[in-house]
Design a protein around this motif. Structure first.
Motif, short mmCIF file in Angstrom:
data_model
loop_
_atom_site.label_atom_id
_atom_site.label_comp_id
_atom_site.label_asym_id
_atom_site.label_seq_id
_atom_site.Cartn_x
_atom_site.Cartn_y
_atom_site.Cartn_z
N TRP A 45 -33.38 54.00 -11.38
CA TRP A 45 -34.19 54.05 -12.60
C TRP A 45 -35.25 55.15 -12.55
O TRP A 45 -35.76 55.57 -13.59
N ARG B 86 -25.15 52.62 -10.67
CA ARG B 86 -25.70 53.60 -11.61
C ARG B 86 -26.86 54.25 -10.87
O ARG B 86 -27.38 53.72 -9.89
N ARG B 87 -27.25 55.42 -11.34
CA ARG B 87 -28.33 56.12 -10.67
C ARG B 87 -29.63 55.31 -10.77
O ARG B 87 -29.79 54.49 -11.66
N TRP C 218 -28.36 56.86 -19.46
CA TRP C 218 -28.52 56.44 -18.07
C TRP C 218 -27.78 55.13 -17.83
O TRP C 218 -27.14 54.94 -16.81
N THR D 24 -19.76 59.53 -17.49
CA THR D 24 -21.01 59.77 -18.20
C THR D 24 -20.70 59.90 -19.68
O THR D 24 -19.55 60.09 -20.07
N LEU E 281 -35.50 58.18 -14.88
CA LEU E 281 -36.11 58.07 -16.21
C LEU E 281 -37.62 58.30 -16.22
O LEU E 281 -38.24 58.31 -17.29
#
Length: 186
Positions: free
Chosen positions: A25, A22-23, A78, A94, A28
């Motif tokens: 953190w 996953r992208r 996310w 997504t 965020l």
């Protein structure tokens, strides 16, 4: 029922998963700052208002609730977003309520570039630019990619490496996993 599908469900039986991430953190950070600042403003203004303006105070607390709910949605969005790279394609899923699946065949990749800003070097993320012959694909730019050097090396090996060695390595890995999975007869 309401959970998004696992990205592995979109893979074919003939594909082997190489990377699943996953992208980072850090994607965020701005939303976190924005939510904290808006909450601080709502709370501060609410306490500075005289008690006679209780309607405005109530509105401010509802605004604060909306800010918290929006931030929670961004975090969940996310969390469910995944990038899977197989030996044949890139797949990115997504969406919380409506799942969106982006796909790009590995065979279309003609050039790879990764970029790292100063913040990216400090926090451990980068941007990968995947170029293809003559057209812009769905996954041409992937921001906030964790460990971009490893990702770059792995994708380079998949795209430009020796296909025979990759097949042999994959067969050996499958054999090792199968051997570990067997229970002793006793």
């Amino acid at each position: 029922m309401f959970a998004p599908r696992d990205p592995d469900e979109y893979l074919l039986d003939t594909e082997r998963r190489v990377i699943r991430i996953r992208r980072h953190w850090a994607v965020l950070l701005w939303d976190t700052f924005e939510a904290a600042a808006l909450l601080a403003v709502c709370v501060l203004v609410s306490y500075l208002l005289p008690p006679s303006l209780w309607v405005v105070q109530n509105v401010l607390w509802y605004v604060a609730l909306i800010v918290v709910l929006r931030f929670a949605y961004v975090v969940v969005e996310w969390w469910v977003e995944r990038l899977v790279v197989t030996d044949k394609r890139f797949v990115m899923t997504t969406g919380v309520f409506t799942t969106k699946v982006l796909m790009m065949p590995i065979s279309k990749v003609t050039d790879l570039t990764y970029q790292r800003s100063a913040w990216g070097r400090m926090l451990g993320y980068g941007t990968m630019v995947v170029e293809s012959a003559g057209q812009i694909q769905a996954l041409n730019r992937i921001d906030y990619l964790p460990r971009p050097e490893e990702f770059y090396d792995t994708i380079s090996e998949l795209v430009f490496g020796d296909k025979q060695k990759q097949a042999e390595r994959f067969s050996m890995i499958k054999a090792q996993r199968a051997a570990r999975g067997k229970k002793p007869v006793g």
